[in-house]
Motif scaffolding. Structure first.
Motif, short mmCIF file in Angstrom:
data_model
loop_
_atom_site.label_atom_id
_atom_site.label_comp_id
_atom_site.label_asym_id
_atom_site.label_seq_id
_atom_site.Cartn_x
_atom_site.Cartn_y
_atom_site.Cartn_z
N GLY A 163 45.71 52.90 48.72
CA GLY A 163 45.91 52.47 47.34
C GLY A 163 46.39 51.04 47.26
O GLY A 163 45.98 50.27 46.37
N LEU A 164 47.27 50.65 48.18
CA LEU A 164 47.81 49.30 48.20
C LEU A 164 46.69 48.27 48.39
O LEU A 164 46.61 47.27 47.67
N ASN A 165 45.81 48.53 49.36
CA ASN A 165 44.73 47.58 49.64
C ASN A 165 43.70 47.54 48.52
O ASN A 165 43.14 46.48 48.22
N ALA A 166 43.45 48.70 47.89
CA ALA A 166 42.54 48.72 46.73
C ALA A 166 43.13 47.88 45.60
O ALA A 166 42.43 47.08 44.96
N GLY A 167 44.42 48.05 45.34
CA GLY A 167 45.07 47.30 44.27
C GLY A 167 45.11 45.81 44.54
O GLY A 167 44.88 44.99 43.63
N ASN A 168 45.38 45.45 45.80
CA ASN A 168 45.43 44.02 46.14
C ASN A 168 44.05 43.38 46.05
O ASN A 168 43.92 42.22 45.62
N PHE A 169 43.01 44.12 46.45
CA PHE A 169 41.65 43.56 46.34
C PHE A 169 41.31 43.32 44.88
O PHE A 169 40.82 42.24 44.51
N ILE A 170 41.55 44.32 44.04
CA ILE A 170 41.27 44.16 42.61
C ILE A 170 42.12 43.04 42.02
O ILE A 170 41.65 42.23 41.22
N GLY A 171 43.37 42.99 42.44
CA GLY A 171 44.27 41.95 41.94
C GLY A 171 43.77 40.56 42.23
O GLY A 171 43.83 39.65 41.37
N GLU A 172 43.25 40.36 43.44
CA GLU A 172 42.74 39.04 43.81
C GLU A 172 41.48 38.68 43.02
O GLU A 172 41.26 37.51 42.71
N GLN A 173 40.68 39.68 42.67
CA GLN A 173 39.47 39.42 41.88
C GLN A 173 39.82 39.05 40.43
O GLN A 173 39.09 38.29 39.78
N LEU A 174 40.94 39.60 39.94
CA LEU A 174 41.27 39.44 38.52
C LEU A 174 42.50 38.55 38.28
O LEU A 174 42.93 38.42 37.13
N LYS A 175 43.03 37.93 39.31
CA LYS A 175 44.31 37.22 39.16
C LYS A 175 44.26 36.06 38.16
O LYS A 175 45.29 35.67 37.62
N ASP A 176 43.08 35.51 37.92
CA ASP A 176 42.97 34.39 36.98
C ASP A 176 42.50 34.81 35.59
O ASP A 176 42.24 33.95 34.74
N LYS A 177 42.38 36.13 35.39
CA LYS A 177 41.89 36.62 34.10
C LYS A 177 43.07 37.07 33.24
O LYS A 177 43.78 38.01 33.60
N PRO A 178 43.30 36.44 32.12
CA PRO A 178 44.42 36.84 31.26
C PRO A 178 44.22 38.25 30.71
O PRO A 178 43.11 38.66 30.39
#
Length: 348
Positions: A163-178
Motif C-alpha cells: 500500500g505504501l509503494n502504491a500510494g507513493n507512486f500515485i503521489g509522485e504522479q499527482l504531486k503537482d496537481k492541485p
C-alpha cells in the motif's frame, strides 16, 4: 525468549567475559597473535550443487485464485530444479480442518521439512507447533501463525509496503496537481492483509497534502466483485484522478467496468503482479499504468529455504550458519519502463 534461556545466556556471557578478562591480565602473548580465520569462512551455504537428500512437505490452500495457483506452480518448479529434493504436496483446501489433517499426514510421513501456507494462520498454529515438537522444522509461508514457536522461518509479502509503494507512486504522479483526488478498490475487509494495505496507502498519501482520498469500496478478490464494486465507485465519483486496486484478479473486472463506462480520465495502479496486468501496462492502452508486486515467487524461495534447512546450511551471500528467522519480500512497482524485467514472474 523464556526466562530460563535468558538467564543461561546472561550467565554464559558473564563467564566468557570473566575468562577473557583473566586471559588479558595474565597472558604474555602479543595481541592478535593467533591465526584464527574469520567465522564466516566456516559457514556452509546452500548452492545449486546436489547435496543431502531432502523430503519437503508442502501444504497450501485451494488454488482458487491466480496468485494461489502461482504459489503452487512456483513451489513445484523450484523443487524440480534440485535432483535431491522430493516434494510431497497436498491437495489444497480452504477448509482448515482438512488442511490440518493434511499437515498431520505429512508429519506422520516424517518429512524432513514442512512448508505451510495456511488457509488461516491462527487456526493452523497448533499443527505448526505439533510439527516443530516432532522435530520437523516449519517454513511458514505468508499467512503467519499466531505463535513464532510454530515455525522456524517465516517468509512472505509486505502488505503494508504494498500500500505504501502504491500510494507513493500515485503521489509522485499527482504531486503537482492541485486538489487531486484518489479512490481505492480494496480486497476483503475481513482480512488483516487488506487493512494493512489500506493503512500503507493512507500513510503514503499523508506525504502529499494536495491529494485527498474521496472513496473506498471493498471487493473480494474476484473478477465479478471487482466489476460490481468498480461500477459503484464510478457512479458515485464522476471525477477523480487516480485509483488503487489491491488485486489484479479483481482488477480484470474493474477494467471491464471502466471500459463500459467509457472512462479514461484517471490513472490506475494494480496489485499482486498478474500477467494480464503486466501485458496491459506494457501495451499502455488503458488506464492501468502500474502494479505493485506481491510476489508468488515467495513459494520458490520457501523451497530454497526448506532445502537449506534440511541440509543444515545457511544462505549464500550471508555469513550466518543458519537461515534467517524471517524474510519480508519487497513490493516493487512495475511500470512501462521496467515491465520487461518482471514479465517472467507474472501469473495467470
Amino acid at each position: 525468549m523464556p526466562e530460563t534461556s535468558r538467564r543461561h545466556l546472561l550467565l554464559g556471557g558473564a563467564a566468557v567475559s570473566a575468562g577473557a578478562l583473566l586471559t588479558a591480565c595474565t597472558s604474555n602473548e602479543p595481541k592478535n597473535s593467533g591465526n584464527t580465520a574469520p567465522a564466516a569462512s566456516a559457514a556452509p551455504a546452500a548452492d545449486d550443487k546436489p547435496g543431502t537428500p531432502v523430503t519437503i512437505g508442502f501444504a497450501g490452500p485451494q488454488a482458487d485464485h491466480g496468485w494461489l495457483n502461482a504459489i503452487n506452480q512456483n513451489a513445484k518448479a523450484r523443487a524440480k530444479k534440485y535432483a535431491e529434493v522430493t516434494l510431497e504436496i497436498t491437495e489444497g483446501s480452504n477448509d482448515t480442518a482438512i488442511q490440518i489433517g493434511q499437515v498431520q499426514t505429512l508429519i506422520n510421513k516424517k518429512v524432513d521439512v514442512l512448508v505451510i501456507l495456511p488457509a488461516d494462520g491462527k487456526a493452523l498454529t497448533q499443527v505448526g507447533l505439533q510439527a516443530m515438537k516432532a522435530g520437523i522444522p516449519v517454513i511458514n509461508l505468508d499467512r503467519i501463525f499466531a505463535s513464532p514457536q510454530a515455525y522456524r522461518c517465516w517468509i512472505g509479502g509486505d502488505n503494508y509496503g504494498m500500500g505504501l509503494n502504491a500510494g507513493n507512486f500515485i503521489g509522485e504522479q499527482l504531486k503537482d496537481k492541485p486538489n487531486a483526488t484518489v479512490i481505492e478498490l480494496a480486497g476483503m475487509d475481513s482480512l488483516e492483509l487488506t487493512k494493512q494495505r489500506t493503512q500503507g496507502f493512507d500513510d503514503a498519501l499523508k506525504n502529499y497534502p494536495n491529494i485527498r482520498k474521496v472513496a473506498r469500496q471493498a471487493a473480494d478478490f474476484t473478477v465479478e466483485s471487482g466489476q460490481a464494486k468498480m461500477a459503484q465507485l464510478l457512479q458515485a465519483q464522476p471525477k477523480f484522478d487516480a485509483l488503487w486496486n489491491h488485486d489484479d484478479d479483481q482488477g480484470v473486472g474493474a477494467l471491464r467496468a471502466i471500459a463500459q463506462a467509457g472512462r479514461k480520465d484517471f490513472l490506475m495502479v494494480g496489485g499482486a503482479g498478474a500477467r494480464s496486468a503486466m501485458d496491459a501496462i506494457k501495451a499502455d492502452s488503458s488506464v492501468l499504468k502500474a502494479t505493485v508486486l506481491y510476489p508468488p515467487t515467495m513459494a520458490a524461495s520457501a523451497i530454497d529455504l526448506a532445502r537449506a534447512l534440511g541440509q543444515k546450511k545457511g544462505i549464500g551471500g550471508m555469513a550466518e550458519l543458519e537461515i534467517p528467522a524471517s524474510l519480508t519480500l519487497y513490493s516493487a512497482v512495475v511500470t512501462k519502463e521496467n515491465v520487461d524485467e518482471y514479465l517472467p514472474t507474472g501469473f495467470n
